[in-house]
Design a protein around this motif. Structure first.
Motif, mmCIF file in Angstrom:
data_model
loop_
_atom_site.group_PDB
_atom_site.id
_atom_site.type_symbol
_atom_site.label_atom_id
_atom_site.label_comp_id
_atom_site.label_asym_id
_atom_site.label_seq_id
_atom_site.Cartn_x
_atom_site.Cartn_y
_atom_site.Cartn_z
ATOM 1 N N LEU A 362 -2.689 84.728 101.761
ATOM 2 C CA LEU A 362 -3.441 83.788 100.925
ATOM 3 C C LEU A 362 -4.241 82.849 101.802
ATOM 4 O O LEU A 362 -3.967 82.697 102.998
ATOM 5 N N THR A 363 -5.221 82.223 101.210
ATOM 6 C CA THR A 363 -5.940 81.126 101.866
ATOM 7 C C THR A 363 -5.587 79.843 101.129
ATOM 8 O O THR A 363 -5.458 79.838 99.910
ATOM 9 N N ALA A 364 -5.424 78.776 101.890
ATOM 10 C CA ALA A 364 -4.983 77.505 101.317
ATOM 11 C C ALA A 364 -6.167 76.547 101.221
ATOM 12 O O ALA A 364 -6.687 76.098 102.257
ATOM 13 N N PRO A 365 -6.604 76.200 100.014
ATOM 14 C CA PRO A 365 -7.729 75.259 99.877
ATOM 15 C C PRO A 365 -7.464 73.924 100.560
ATOM 16 O O PRO A 365 -8.395 73.261 101.009
ATOM 17 N N ALA A 366 -6.184 73.531 100.659
ATOM 18 C CA ALA A 366 -5.863 72.237 101.269
ATOM 19 C C ALA A 366 -6.235 72.191 102.737
ATOM 20 O O ALA A 366 -6.301 71.101 103.324
ATOM 21 N N ALA A 367 -6.478 73.348 103.359
ATOM 22 C CA ALA A 367 -6.831 73.355 104.780
ATOM 23 C C ALA A 367 -8.296 72.967 105.002
ATOM 24 O O ALA A 367 -8.661 72.532 106.104
ATOM 25 N N GLN A 368 -9.140 73.106 103.981
ATOM 26 C CA GLN A 368 -10.578 72.906 104.172
ATOM 27 C C GLN A 368 -10.936 71.471 104.589
ATOM 28 O O GLN A 368 -11.719 71.295 105.538
ATOM 29 N N PRO A 369 -10.409 70.432 103.933
ATOM 30 C CA PRO A 369 -10.754 69.075 104.383
ATOM 31 C C PRO A 369 -10.360 68.814 105.831
ATOM 32 O O PRO A 369 -11.066 68.106 106.553
ATOM 33 N N HIS A 370 -9.246 69.391 106.258
ATOM 34 C CA HIS A 370 -8.804 69.197 107.640
ATOM 35 C C HIS A 370 -9.727 69.936 108.609
ATOM 36 O O HIS A 370 -9.970 69.467 109.726
ATOM 37 N N GLU A 372 -12.969 70.450 108.087
ATOM 38 C CA GLU A 372 -14.204 69.669 108.154
ATOM 39 C C GLU A 372 -14.019 68.436 109.028
ATOM 40 O O GLU A 372 -14.915 68.069 109.807
ATOM 41 N N ARG A 373 -12.871 67.782 108.904
ATOM 42 C CA ARG A 373 -12.615 66.614 109.746
ATOM 43 C C ARG A 373 -12.532 67.018 111.220
ATOM 44 O O ARG A 373 -13.064 66.321 112.092
ATOM 45 N N ALA A 374 -11.894 68.149 111.511
ATOM 46 C CA ALA A 374 -11.781 68.605 112.899
ATOM 47 C C ALA A 374 -13.157 68.898 113.483
ATOM 48 O O ALA A 374 -13.409 68.623 114.667
ATOM 49 N N GLN A 656 -7.709 71.393 118.486
ATOM 50 C CA GLN A 656 -7.409 71.042 117.094
ATOM 51 C C GLN A 656 -8.314 71.791 116.129
ATOM 52 O O GLN A 656 -7.875 72.228 115.057
ATOM 53 N N LEU A 657 -9.571 71.965 116.498
ATOM 54 C CA LEU A 657 -10.486 72.706 115.637
ATOM 55 C C LEU A 657 -10.053 74.165 115.538
ATOM 56 O O LEU A 657 -10.079 74.759 114.459
ATOM 57 N N GLN A 873 -7.042 60.543 113.160
ATOM 58 C CA GLN A 873 -6.546 60.313 111.802
ATOM 59 C C GLN A 873 -5.433 61.252 111.364
ATOM 60 O O GLN A 873 -4.463 60.835 110.749
ATOM 61 N N ALA A 874 -5.570 62.524 111.655
ATOM 62 C CA ALA A 874 -4.605 63.495 111.130
ATOM 63 C C ALA A 874 -3.179 63.184 111.577
ATOM 64 O O ALA A 874 -2.216 63.506 110.895
ATOM 65 N N ARG A 875 -3.038 62.534 112.731
ATOM 66 C CA ARG A 875 -1.709 62.195 113.249
ATOM 67 C C ARG A 875 -1.032 61.121 112.393
ATOM 68 O O ARG A 875 0.186 60.944 112.470
ATOM 69 N N LEU A 876 -1.803 60.407 111.594
ATOM 70 C CA LEU A 876 -1.296 59.260 110.845
ATOM 71 C C LEU A 876 -0.965 59.610 109.398
ATOM 72 O O LEU A 876 -0.862 58.729 108.562
ATOM 73 N N ARG A 877 -0.775 60.890 109.128
ATOM 74 C CA ARG A 877 -0.368 61.305 107.786
ATOM 75 C C ARG A 877 1.135 61.094 107.623
ATOM 76 O O ARG A 877 1.848 60.743 108.567
#
Length: 1002
Positions: A362-370, A372-374, A656-657, A873-877
């Motif tokens: 499967l592909t996870a839509p939740a990965a897309q914002p991360h 784009e941020r990367a 990270q990207l 930012q991603a580290r601060l989740r």
């Protein structure tokens, strides 16, 4: 005997002459379970003298002219005679059982029960729950049932806590975070019922509610981001974690939640989401150790699923019936394997890693914002790197002129070491030649390590190391080693510094390694030169199977340039601990270089060697082409500190990207899928995986749950539906207890994983049953259950208690005061980020890597895995999204479950290591600095107001005069020592973050 009977006659009248009958389940069964069931209980295999005391039929059975229990006649009962005997050879329990002899109270309970007729009753947890009648006009069921008990105890509910305390308590309980300032202001100082219910509903509707509940369920589901065991390979099951968050946020009924996770794949026309849910029963560890039979692993996985089912939904220690009948609960070994049969026909092989299917792609839509941020973060890093390059471009020309003049007459980048000391680990003789080669005369050993030590390097600094392994003329096979085929395997290279007088050596970190040839050994893991950076003897560098001219060469780059002090020496260790015997090399040479960058990251001529070659053979007009000029510019920049910082940062953003791109592609999530041909499940004799006994069909433990409604050939879907059926007496009680434990710190049953005979009895049985029935009647509505609990007066009580109450009820079991306990470490981290304004509240997505001390993964995995904290930012989740490696769990979570097996028990700790972490970990240091910066911005120039601002954020209240005075004094002292206002305020913020009030659920 006379003395014993005399003692019984002297028991207090309240016990000896009480009018109420003895409660078998509450008083008699615990005595028999603790003292008798090990030898006279459900386990037929260990039952002594043919006597069974866990059933009335067994206790009253004729044993040859006598019986253990004769109803109405204690004196004529063998049980009474044995428990009161003064003789070691007949007293029960016998001395060799190592169990405490029965006391006078226990004996009197047994005597009275026998004389009352020795009636029996079922264990409380196996009786379907019923709602107790509430007093007429009762405002709240929880309050009514608790107050009834407190009145009998001569107690009453404590006054309500303050509005601020209640708001903080509720926010932590429902979303796992402190309340927002706006919410506190809206609630005011006094709470009315309508405002409170509105606040409850707002928190339940928050997307963070699902995250808070998911943290509970991830422990239950033994979720982790790696397989565990020795290999501990990374897995990509995080889309299931996000499914759990979505389920709680959507208010999914718990019966549906459970059914999907146990058998979503078996639903007609199962959707991708329903199949994804079954990852719950594939979150177990996967064993990829070499030499292990995959079938043994597969059997372990089936057991894990069965045991998890028992712990999570039934509150039973089913694992105790793997090898024999359960010694305390009526679950036979045959029952255990009938239950495990539901999970025995999953289409799996027992392998790990890529062989751990079945998978759902499967592909996870939740990965897309991360993703784009990367991309944005890497673009920013590229801009910063380009700016540094532009800034230093002019200075490069002067450096290039100097280097051109220096290499005009010839230049050699790599300088061989001339060892001042040579030794081997196992006794091989090492001899150094003038050209730097070291020859080895092996004494027949299978493995060997070589150690070379120099007091002075041929270059001022060391940036790289070159290992050359020459072919030895006349040696058999390839000529590199002492094996018959002559192929070598080097399993590691270490660089250490010895300081004169020091007891230990300092390790020098190596950043990368490359080689001119990489082969493939007989063990598939041998071959890549990357094995030199680890300590795993199964992973080494070899050139086997590949053509090598005369020398195999590996180049290792240092993380940072090394300069030896006058009292230091350099030790190079060449490790050859392969499982292939005699694969150590016959000869080698170690050289060092001082050029940075690509010069020590590849085999071949370095940029300065190329420049020297051209300077000697060509005119000035062809000395530099664009490619060489670029190589030299990059080498120059590698010695510029600003470039080093920007380049390393850019490399990490690039990594990270790459990770984000991988997460956004198609992922493989382990799920359940039935085989086309079901396996035949058998009882495993003594639990041994390949010792099969009687074949068994799928079924439920009959003595615990009568199977009147069980289909003739039940499926895993039937099992899932049975788990949440109204006829199942356990599941609703067990889940209600776990949720109660989340809020009050302790469950109504203090042994949440054991509702069996050896488990604790509920503190408020009527309350537990009322909530369990109401939970089912509400449609298994988790939010309804939470709302019922948090709108009670019992929940709203202040946590303070009188000294007498604290002595009498230190754990708060009587519910005569509010709950107070240390917050979970994950809540403490999330709270620090939230109050400091640093928390990134993205919901869902791939795992991130918070700060933790360096070297933890390297030590655990011998350098095979390295931990790199996520940048920006991603580290601060929230901690929910932190990467969880099973063999090295997050170091900042001191009370977390290990996620190796299912866990429903709450862990609490105030270990000094946690205090050190809260004071020194970079995450908390960043939070403290952010709090200080926010206070300086909000109220510049007013120290007292700044302190008040920080306190309001951290404690959600105002300081009193004494507290203000203490903190102002601390600020003055900090300013005197640090001479920096921001640093002094950060120290104060750290102090407040570490107060008991900030770390506690009140």
């Amino acid at each position: 005997m006379f003395l014993i009977l005399l003692t019984l006659n002297l028991l207090p009248q309240s016990n000896a002459t009480r009018s109420t009958p003895v409660d078998f389940d509450g008083e008699v069964r615990p005595i028999l379970s603790d003292s008798c069931f090990a030898c006279h209980g459900p386990d037929a295999g260990s039952r002594a003298a043919g006597l069974r005391l866990d059933t009335r039929e067994g206790a009253l059975a004729d044993l040859g002219g006598y019986a253990a229990i004769v109803p109405g006649d204690a004196e004529g009962s063998e049980l009474w005679a044995r428990v009161t005997s003064e003789f070691e050879f007949e007293v029960m329990p016998p001395p060799e059982a190592h169990r405490k002899p029965l006391g006078n109270r226990e004996r009197e309970v047994l005597r009275r029960r026998i004389n009352e007729g020795a009636s029996w009753s079922q264990h409380w947890a196996f009786v379907p729950p019923k709602k107790a009648a509430l007093p007429e006009g009762a405002a709240h069921p929880i309050d009514a049932l608790v107050e009834r008990r407190l009145m009998a105890e001569g107690l009453e509910l404590a006054p309500a806590a303050s509005a601020r305390t209640l708001a903080r308590r509720l926010s932590i309980d429902l979303v796992g975070l402190p309340p927002e300032a706006g919410a506190l202001e809206a609630l005011g100082e006094t709470l009315d019922a309508e405002a409170w219910r509105a606040y409850v509903d707002a928190l339940l509707d928050s997307p963070h509610h699902g995250e808070r509940m998911a943290m509970w369920w991830l422990d239950v589901a033994r979720y982790a981001d790696s397989d565990g065991f020795q290999q501990d390979e990374v897995r990509t099951n995080w889309p299931w974690r996000d499914w759990v968050v979505r389920g709680f946020n959507a208010g999914m009924p718990f019966d549906e939640f459970a059914t999907l996770q146990l058998a979503g794949d078996l639903l007609p026309g199962a959707t991708e989401e329903q199949i994804l849910a079954t990852c719950f029963q594939r979150n177990h560890m996967h064993n990829g150790e070499g030499g292990r039979d995959p079938e043994e692993s597969r059997v372990d996985y089936v057991r894990d699923r069965t045991n998890t089912l028992g712990t999570v939904f039934l509150g039973l220690t089913l694992e105790c019936a793997q090898c024999h009948d359960h010694k305390f609960d009526p679950v036979s070994q045959r029952d255990y394997y009938r239950l495990s049969a539901f999970f025995d026909s999953i289409d799996e092989s027992g392998h790990a890693g890529g062989g751990a299917g079945p998978f759902q792609k499967l592909t996870a839509p939740a990965a897309q914002p991360h993703l784009e941020r990367a991309r944005r973060e890497l673009a920013d890093a590229d801009e910063r790197l380009a700016a540094v390059r532009l800034e230093h471009a002019g200075r490069f020309e002067a450096w290039l002129d100097a280097q051109t003049a220096r290499v005009q007459e010839g230049y050699q980048a790599w300088r061989p070491l001339s060892p001042d000391g040579l030794r081997s680990a196992e006794g091989s003789q090492l001899v150094a030649h003038r050209d730097g080669h070291v020859l080895c005369a092996s004494m027949g050993m299978d493995q060997e390590d070589y150690f070379l030590e120099v007091h002075e390097t041929p270059t001022d600094r060391v940036t790289g190391l070159r290992l050359e392994i020459p072919r030895v003329h006349g040696a058999p096979g390839a000529g590199f080693s002492f094996t018959e085929d002559g192929e070598f395997i080097v399993t590691g290279v270490k660089l250490r510094v010895r300081k004169r007088g020091a007891a230990t050596l300092r390790e020098v970190e190596l950043a990368s390694v490359t080689a001119n040839v990489e082969g493939k050994g007989s063990d598939a893991q041998n071959g890549p030169v990357s094995g030199l950076l680890g300590d795993d003897p199964r992973q080494g560098w070899t050139t086997a199977g590949k053509e090598v001219d005369a020398t195999a060469t590996a180049v290792l780059a240092l993380r940072d340039p090394l300069r030896l002090a006058l009292d230091e020496s350099l030790v190079v260790e060449v490790l050859q601990r392969s499982t292939v015997p005699k694969a150590h090399v016959r000869a080698l040479r170690i050289s060092v270089a001082d050029e940075p960058g690509q010069a020590v990251q590849r085999v071949g001529a370095t940029p300065l060697e190329k420049l020297s070659s051209r300077a000697q053979s060509a005119g000035a007009e062809s000395l530099l082409d664009r490619e060489l000029r670029e190589e030299l510019l990059l080498q120059y920049l590698e010695d510029v500190p600003a470039w080093q910082t920007a380049r390393r940062e850019r490399d990490r953003y690039a990594a990270q990207l790459r990770d984000a791109e991988t997460s956004a592609r198609e992922l493989a999530v382990t799920v359940l899928r039935e085989r086309g041909e079901p396996r035949v499940t058998s009882v495993l004799l003594r639990g041994v995986w390949d010792k099969k006994g009687e074949p068994v069909a799928r079924g439920f433990p009959g003595e615990v749950f009568p199977g009147d409604a069980v289909p003739e050939s039940p499926s895993r879907l039937d099992l899932a539906r049975w788990i949440t059926s109204r006829e199942n007496p356990l599941t609703a009680r067990v889940i209600v207890n776990q949720i109660w434990q989340q809020i009050f710190g302790r469950g109504l049953v203090s042994t949440p994983s054991d509702f069996g005979v050896q488990g604790a009895r509920p503190r408020y049985p009527e309350l537990l049953d009322w909530l369990a029935v109401d939970f089912m009647e509400s449609g298994w509505n988790v939010r309804h259950l939470l709302r019922t609990i948090v709108t009670s007066r019992v929940y709203a009580q202040a946590s303070e208690g009188s000294p007498d109450l604290m002595d009498r009820d230190s754990h708060g079991d009587l519910l005569a005061r509010g709950p107070r306990y240390r917050l979970s470490s994950w809540m403490i981290r999330d709270a620090a980020l939230a109050v400091s304004g640093l928390l990134v509240d993205d919901v869902g997505g791939p795992p991130m890597y918070p700060h933790q001390p360096p070297g933890v993964w390297e030590d655990v995995f011998n350098g095979r895995f390295r931990y790199h904290p996520t940048l920006r930012q991603a580290r601060l989740r929230r901690t929910l999204y932190a990467f969880w490696r099973r063999n090295a769990p997050p170091t900042y979570l001191f009370d977390a479950a290990d996620r190796r097996t299912c866990s429903v028990d709450t862990r609490r700790t105030n270990t000094p290591l946690q205090a050190l972490t809260l004071l020194n970990d970079r995450t908390y240091a960043e939070a403290s600095a952010a709090l200080a910066a926010a206070a300086l911005t909000a109220v510049p120039g007013d120290p007292q107001a700044q302190i008040a601002e920080i306190a309001a954020r951290v404690l959600q209240r105002s300081l009193d005069a004494d507290e203000e005075e203490i903190l102002m004094t601390l600020r003055s002292e900090a300013m005197r020592q640090l001479e920096d206002e921001a640093a002094a305020l950060a120290l104060l913020a750290s102090t407040l973050l570490n107060t008991d009030e900030a770390l506690s659920h009140e």
